[in-house]
Motif scaffolding. Sequence first.
Motif, PDB file in Angstrom:
ATOM      1  N   VAL A 180       0.878  -1.169  -0.052  1.00  0.00           N
ATOM      2  CA  VAL A 180       0.158   0.002   0.069  1.00  0.00           C
ATOM      3  C   VAL A 180       0.823   1.241   0.085  1.00  0.00           C
ATOM      4  O   VAL A 180       1.675   1.417   0.837  1.00  0.00           O
ATOM      5  N   GLN A 181       0.735   2.057  -0.987  1.00  0.00           N
ATOM      6  CA  GLN A 181       1.434   3.473  -0.920  1.00  0.00           C
ATOM      7  C   GLN A 181       0.584   4.524  -2.085  1.00  0.00           C
ATOM      8  O   GLN A 181      -0.057   3.825  -2.779  1.00  0.00           O
ATOM      9  N   THR A 182       0.595   5.650  -1.464  1.00  0.00           N
ATOM     10  CA  THR A 182       0.010   6.787  -2.375  1.00  0.00           C
ATOM     11  C   THR A 182       1.359   7.675  -2.396  1.00  0.00           C
ATOM     12  O   THR A 182       1.947   7.899  -1.575  1.00  0.00           O
ATOM     13  N   VAL A 183       1.276   8.554  -3.449  1.00  0.00           N
ATOM     14  CA  VAL A 183       2.283   9.574  -3.682  1.00  0.00           C
ATOM     15  C   VAL A 183       1.505  10.932  -3.949  1.00  0.00           C
ATOM     16  O   VAL A 183       0.688  10.992  -4.717  1.00  0.00           O
ATOM     17  N   GLN A 184       1.929  11.774  -3.300  1.00  0.00           N
ATOM     18  CA  GLN A 184       1.526  13.332  -3.652  1.00  0.00           C
ATOM     19  C   GLN A 184       2.550  14.166  -3.816  1.00  0.00           C
ATOM     20  O   GLN A 184       3.663  14.125  -3.215  1.00  0.00           O
ATOM     21  N   VAL A 185       2.298  15.306  -4.764  1.00  0.00           N
ATOM     22  CA  VAL A 185       3.252  16.243  -5.208  1.00  0.00           C
ATOM     23  C   VAL A 185       2.770  17.367  -4.466  1.00  0.00           C
ATOM     24  O   VAL A 185       1.893  17.928  -4.577  1.00  0.00           O
ATOM     25  N   THR A 186       3.868  18.095  -3.751  1.00  0.00           N
ATOM     26  CA  THR A 186       3.805  19.302  -3.035  1.00  0.00           C
ATOM     27  C   THR A 186       4.141  20.338  -3.946  1.00  0.00           C
ATOM     28  O   THR A 186       5.543  20.428  -4.104  1.00  0.00           O
ATOM     29  N   ILE A 187       3.561  21.467  -4.161  1.00  0.00           N
ATOM     30  CA  ILE A 187       4.043  22.611  -4.935  1.00  0.00           C
ATOM     31  C   ILE A 187       4.142  23.867  -3.740  1.00  0.00           C
ATOM     32  O   ILE A 187       3.004  24.264  -3.306  1.00  0.00           O
ATOM     33  N   ASP A 188       5.353  24.421  -3.594  1.00  0.00           N
ATOM     34  CA  ASP A 188       5.496  25.755  -2.696  1.00  0.00           C
ATOM     35  C   ASP A 188       5.162  26.853  -3.439  1.00  0.00           C
ATOM     36  O   ASP A 188       5.951  26.981  -4.528  1.00  0.00           O
ATOM     37  N   ALA A 189       4.221  27.718  -3.213  1.00  0.00           N
ATOM     38  CA  ALA A 189       3.856  28.970  -3.962  1.00  0.00           C
ATOM     39  C   ALA A 189       3.971  30.202  -2.933  1.00  0.00           C
ATOM     40  O   ALA A 189       3.312  30.080  -1.961  1.00  0.00           O
ATOM     41  N   ARG A 227     -10.022  10.839 -12.037  1.00  0.00           N
ATOM     42  CA  ARG A 227     -10.103   9.561 -12.211  1.00  0.00           C
ATOM     43  C   ARG A 227      -9.281   8.832 -10.909  1.00  0.00           C
ATOM     44  O   ARG A 227      -9.281   7.581 -11.039  1.00  0.00           O
ATOM     45  N   TRP A 228      -8.499   9.599 -10.260  1.00  0.00           N
ATOM     46  CA  TRP A 228      -7.764   9.184  -9.125  1.00  0.00           C
ATOM     47  C   TRP A 228      -6.753   8.167  -9.595  1.00  0.00           C
ATOM     48  O   TRP A 228      -6.426   7.221  -9.011  1.00  0.00           O
ATOM     49  N   ARG A 229      -6.318   8.364 -10.624  1.00  0.00           N
ATOM     50  CA  ARG A 229      -5.149   7.442 -11.035  1.00  0.00           C
ATOM     51  C   ARG A 229      -3.720   8.371 -10.926  1.00  0.00           C
ATOM     52  O   ARG A 229      -2.599   7.632 -10.611  1.00  0.00           O
ATOM     53  N   GLY A 230      -3.550   9.738 -11.101  1.00  0.00           N
ATOM     54  CA  GLY A 230      -2.491  10.488 -11.051  1.00  0.00           C
ATOM     55  C   GLY A 230      -2.273  10.783  -9.562  1.00  0.00           C
ATOM     56  O   GLY A 230      -3.482  10.862  -8.972  1.00  0.00           O
ATOM     57  N   PRO A 231      -1.021  11.160  -9.288  1.00  0.00           N
ATOM     58  CA  PRO A 231      -0.834  11.749  -7.871  1.00  0.00           C
ATOM     59  C   PRO A 231      -1.589  13.122  -7.637  1.00  0.00           C
ATOM     60  O   PRO A 231      -1.927  13.867  -8.432  1.00  0.00           O
ATOM     61  N   SER A 232      -2.137  12.959  -6.472  1.00  0.00           N
ATOM     62  CA  SER A 232      -2.693  14.510  -5.967  1.00  0.00           C
ATOM     63  C   SER A 232      -1.520  15.507  -5.938  1.00  0.00           C
ATOM     64  O   SER A 232      -0.451  15.288  -5.637  1.00  0.00           O
ATOM     65  N   ILE A 233      -2.141  16.729  -5.920  1.00  0.00           N
ATOM     66  CA  ILE A 233      -1.151  17.927  -5.821  1.00  0.00           C
ATOM     67  C   ILE A 233      -1.568  19.023  -4.630  1.00  0.00           C
ATOM     68  O   ILE A 233      -2.787  19.340  -4.581  1.00  0.00           O
TER      69      ILE A 233
END
Length: 220
Positions: A106-115, A146-152
């Motif tokens: 089990v794993q999910t990946v999220q991308v974080t953008i600092d702005a 579609r919940w396929r790509g990572p969330s941001i």
Amino acid sequence: MPEPITIRAFHADDRTHDWRVVGDGATAVFRTGSFAAGARLVAAIAAAAGAGPHRPDVDLRHDTVAVRLLTETPGYMGMTTDDVELAVRISELARDQGLVADPALVQTVQVTIDALVCADVMPFWAAVLGYERRADSPDEDLVDPRWRGPSIWFQDMDAPRPQRNRFHLDIWVPPELAEARVAAALAAGGRMIRDAGPTWWTLADAEGNEADVTCATGRD
């Protein structure tokens, strides 16, 4: 609407031991050994869960079936009592077919953008990725419909950081795997930037590019 519950409450139910709540819902991964066996499990899940409005997301691979549960309404996104009951039912279906869950997968990946001004940059990323705003945090999060790509996740900065990267990955893993994942990253040449364990750790590679390892421990 079913009753919302916390992550802690979901995990506290002794019937949900196959499941782990990560960044985008409760997930279980069942080892099947073959595509055909996985297809049989998917068919059973569809027959049990497909008639109602609360349907799981299922990912069929050649040797595993991953199932994700998340309740999404205009004002709420998270775990509910319905998710618990559906998780229990899916685990029963898997056991009936002699299949076991492997939380280590089990794993999910999220991308974080600092702005500096998140509102100024979120529309661009929504448009270029075809993403939409997350219902319960529309000023902070974009998700793949579609919940396929990572969330941001968009994180506010208080000042420009020209000498530090402004993107990083959040890697959600089951709580019992978090410290081992951190140790593996450090052994592979990483360094610790911030230790906020047992909930999250910020690590960096040899050139300073950052990633957070995080889990549900300490979160509601």
